[in-house]
Write an enzyme that holds these catalytic residues in place. Structure first.
Site, PDB file in Angstrom:
ATOM      1  N   GLU A  75       0.817  -1.207   0.000  1.00  0.00           N
ATOM      2  CA  GLU A  75       0.000   0.000   0.000  1.00  0.00           C
ATOM      3  C   GLU A  75       0.852   1.258   0.000  1.00  0.00           C
ATOM      4  OE1 GLU A  75      -2.851   0.520   3.242  1.00  0.00           O
ATOM      5  OE2 GLU A  75      -3.699   2.179   2.097  1.00  0.00           O
ATOM      6  N   ASP A  96      -0.563  -5.077   3.158  1.00  0.00           N
ATOM      7  CA  ASP A  96      -1.031  -3.847   3.784  1.00  0.00           C
ATOM      8  C   ASP A  96      -0.410  -3.818   5.177  1.00  0.00           C
ATOM      9  OD1 ASP A  96      -2.245  -1.611   4.688  1.00  0.00           O
ATOM     10  OD2 ASP A  96      -4.275  -2.196   4.124  1.00  0.00           O
ATOM     11  N   ILE A  98      -0.599  -1.738   7.701  1.00  0.00           N
ATOM     12  CA  ILE A  98      -1.645  -1.543   8.725  1.00  0.00           C
ATOM     13  C   ILE A  98      -2.966  -1.381   7.988  1.00  0.00           C
ATOM     14  CG2 ILE A  98      -2.534  -0.131  10.610  1.00  0.00           C
ATOM     15  CD1 ILE A  98       0.261   0.719  11.283  1.00  0.00           C
ATOM     16  N   ASP A  99      -3.793  -2.404   8.024  1.00  0.00           N
ATOM     17  CA  ASP A  99      -5.140  -2.255   7.495  1.00  0.00           C
ATOM     18  C   ASP A  99      -6.009  -1.811   8.666  1.00  0.00           C
ATOM     19  OD1 ASP A  99      -7.039  -2.583   5.265  1.00  0.00           O
ATOM     20  OD2 ASP A  99      -8.003  -3.942   6.678  1.00  0.00           O
ATOM     21  N   THR A 101      -5.830   1.913   9.358  1.00  0.00           N
ATOM     22  CA  THR A 101      -4.952   2.977   9.864  1.00  0.00           C
ATOM     23  C   THR A 101      -5.735   3.966  10.731  1.00  0.00           C
ATOM     24  OG1 THR A 101      -3.449   2.752   8.002  1.00  0.00           O
ATOM     25  CG2 THR A 101      -3.351   4.816   9.203  1.00  0.00           C
ATOM     26  N   ASP A 225      -5.851  -4.614   0.695  1.00  0.00           N
ATOM     27  CA  ASP A 225      -6.818  -4.624   1.801  1.00  0.00           C
ATOM     28  C   ASP A 225      -7.498  -5.986   1.929  1.00  0.00           C
ATOM     29  OD1 ASP A 225      -6.711  -1.796   2.490  1.00  0.00           O
ATOM     30  OD2 ASP A 225      -7.753  -1.409   0.602  1.00  0.00           O
TER      31      ASP A 225
END
Lengths: 279, 279
Positions: A75, A96, A98-99, A101, A225
């Site tokens: 990402e 990702d 941090i999915d 955020t 994601d």
């Protein structure tokens, strides 16, 4: 020509995936309760932090060390370089860091590290790790889905009237997009037992996988994601499709996961299918 | 004439509240993964199970044994008898045996036992227990709020544009009510970092208390849904009011909790205030 990857190689990918997920989780956990430097991307509600970027760099470097010829989609790298995404037949690690955020920024515990691997443009393994909640969701193609080692099964719900559907307001603040998303939420609330919103596509898919909620639909997300959570949900017995009812398009920026085909069709039929472009 | 309750008596109430919460939690936990017999109340999305009723009966009988002259208000007793609710100055134990019954039915872990005690129509203690997640939220008036013994503090967020707001589609399927709720969700999504929905008023208030989300607003709930969570949020520093901006009305069927007065005012000003009647 399709790439051939042997079973023992896939097993090695999986072992590495678990290792890097643990390492990513440590970094996320350390940063979770600290003050965060927040930046925005496409709009004021589309957030990024230095931790997102640090985790992605760390994970890519660990994997590249072992597999220098593999491809990578992340990402934050995508956001930085602005390059057009291309999914090839080569083994590709899709991350990702941090999915969720916004959850991370707000100290809301549903924060995921998400990692999927594709070979020949098909996902072969998916790992979603929620370090704050100590939940490790894992899946390998054809081998089921697990939460901390316990096998997961989707709910089996067939009737939208009896279903809980996970959906999101999302991070776009384009008035037209928000209006369409809200109209969809309106139809889902009216037609079901209710909606839920947890703020992370990966966590939402894992909830469908464990039968905590019967379906999840979202427009405007990206391959990083949903690629891992999608395999986890599918391996738990859920149906994955494009919200319109056609086959999932990994670059199509939208996903519908439902416990059964019947439920998926009912949800598809009540929604307005929002086109937010392909990646 | 106001009732006088001494500190050592309040302490005894609190000890008993913790005991019955643990017992209620055991019953809920045992039933969580089993098949449930589901009945409906006001409409097809307003659910009740035998576990709701069993927990309420158990808890009331345990408390009545010790305090036979105290008053009791419970979600299921109210639904069964249809009697008009009356809150008096007497010590009153107010219980929702399962807040988040739809979650319970769908094996979604955010399931709460909620218990608040009022004296002179003011809440003096509140306990919210999530047995599936092993989260015990506790509060006594003037003594702070705690999660499994750790002190909680609301986020301190002052700006709606930077806030995450928890809100719900709710269980009413009256088309006019749903439309107004959705219009409110639309305004909140547009004005903030985003919305979340967890399907339990008590859990939502506890999330505000711990600063995991900045505010929560809901119309159409009852005193047993919010009395305990309200004290927990307030004791963690959050502001509690009627969504219109006036003082909370315990029988008014609506609540707004926000990390600060400024955030509460901004949320109040963007909402249509839905009147769903007084209890």
């Amino acid at each position: 020509m399709p790439v051939e990857v042997l079973d023992h190689q896939l097993k090695e990918y999986y072992t590495l995936a678990l290792e890097v997920a643990e390492k990513a989780g440590e970094v996320i956990r350390d940063a979770f309760n600290k003050e965060k430097m927040i930046d925005t991307k496409s709009c004021a509600a589309d957030l990024v932090t230095v931790t997102d970027q640090a985790v992605e760099k760390l994970v890519f470097s660990l994997i590249r060390e072992k597999y220098p010829t593999h491809k990578f989609i992340g990402e934050e790298t995508t956001a930085e370089t602005g390059e057009k995404l291309e999914l090839t037949d080569h083994p590709t690690w899709i991350i990702d860091p941090i999915d969720g955020t916004t959850n991370f920024v707000h100290r809301i515990p549903e924060v995921c590290f998400s990692l999927g691997v594709t070979v020949n443009k098909e996902v072969v393994l998916g790992v979603v790790y929620l370090p704050i909640l100590n939940q490790m969701y894992t899946s390998q193609r054809g081998q089921g889905a697990f939460l901390n080692g316990e096998k997961l099964t989707a709910s089996g719900q067939t009737d939208l009237k009896q279903a809980v559907v996970i959906c999101e307001g999302g991070s776009s603040r384009d008035a037209d997009i928000v209006e369409k998303k809200i109209a969809n939420i309106h139809r889902l609330v009216s037609a079901s037992h209710g909606i839920r919103s947890y703020g992370s596509a990966a966590a939402n898919l894992c909830r469908v996988a464990q039968g905590a909620g019967d379906a999840y639909v979202e427009y405007g997300i990206h391959i990083w994601d949903f690629i891992a959570g999608m395999l986890i949900a599918r391996e738990a017995g859920a149906v994955i499709m494009d919200p319109s009812g056609s086959a999932i398009d990994l670059m199509g920026r939208r996903v519908l996961a439902a416990s059964t085909q019947s439920l998926a069709s009912q949800i598809s039929s009540v929604l307005t299918h929002i086109d937010m472009g392909r990646d």
